[in-house]
Design an enzyme around this catalytic site. Structure first.
Site, PDB file in Angstrom:
ATOM      1  CB  CYS A 112      -0.970  -0.044   1.176  1.00 11.18           C
ATOM      2  SG  CYS A 112      -2.400   1.023   1.014  1.00 11.18           S
ATOM      3  CG  HIS A 113      -0.349   4.925   1.313  1.00  5.28           C
ATOM      4  ND1 HIS A 113      -1.561   4.271   1.277  1.00  5.28           N
ATOM      5  CD2 HIS A 113      -0.520   6.076   0.622  1.00  5.28           C
ATOM      6  CE1 HIS A 113      -2.425   5.004   0.590  1.00  5.28           C
ATOM      7  NE2 HIS A 113      -1.823   6.104   0.184  1.00  5.28           N
TER       8      HIS A 113
END
Length: 194
Positions: A112-113
């Protein structure tokens, strides 16, 4: 899957704002495979996870990134979460900790991030990888080849895009972490003296 990672000590680097499912699911997969995950955070005490924008559970920190040593771990997992990724990449000790795994050739998994931290550590140049779509420009500017795929394994780096990819991500990290170390990689297990 049980026992594949018996005694392997794995760092899970996260702080407040970590996406709860991206912390919990890999943690569970590691434990089920026999690994010993440890929560490494920016500060001691507890961290608060989030379910997107809603406050989630707290989790006790095992050690702080300022005192943690990459040599004590066999592998690294970087869970996502917008705030988590941003806070971690802004911490010099955290960035150095992450870079230490790449310098040693140890396996690293990010979802994800979390790849923001990899860009900050300058370890994505020439790598094929994925992430949450909004990180595409940042990763390309840092020299990565970004692709929109559920799972990308490039050498010792495993990346996924989002919570929907967790089944593939968790299976891949167990498989990647179980592989024999490459030359120069000193993957430690908790039951083995280094």
């Amino acid at each position: 899957m049980a026992g594949e990672l018996n005694g392997m000590k794995v760092a899970v680097l996260a702080t407040d704002g970590v996406e709860q499912v991206e912390l919990d699911r890999p943690w569970q997969a590691l434990e089920e495979a026999g690994a010993q995950p440890e929560l490494v955070a920016l500060e001691s005490g507890t961290i608060t996870a989030f379910n997107h924008l809603d406050r989630g559970d707290t989790k006790k920190v095992d050690t702080t990134v300022g005192t943690a040593d990459p040599d004590e771990y066999a592998a690294l997992v970087l869970p996502g979460g917008v705030a988590n990724g941003d806070f971690v990449r802004a911490d010099a000790d955290a960035v150095a900790f992450v870079k230490g795994f790449f310098d040693a050739g140890k396996p690293v998994a990010a979802i994800c991030h979390a790849p923001w931290v990899l860009a900050e550590a300058d370890v994505v140049r020439g790598r094929r990888m994925t992430s949450w779509p909004s990180l595409q420009t940042d990763l390309c500017n840092a020299g990565a080849e970004w692709v929109d795929e559920e799972l990308v394994v490039d050498g010792n780096l495993t990346t996924s895009r989002k919570p929907d990819d967790l089944d593939a991500f968790c299976a891949a990290i167990v498989e990647q972490f179980a592989q024999e170390p490459a030359d120069g990689d000193v993957r430690q297990r908790a039951d083995v003296d280094a």
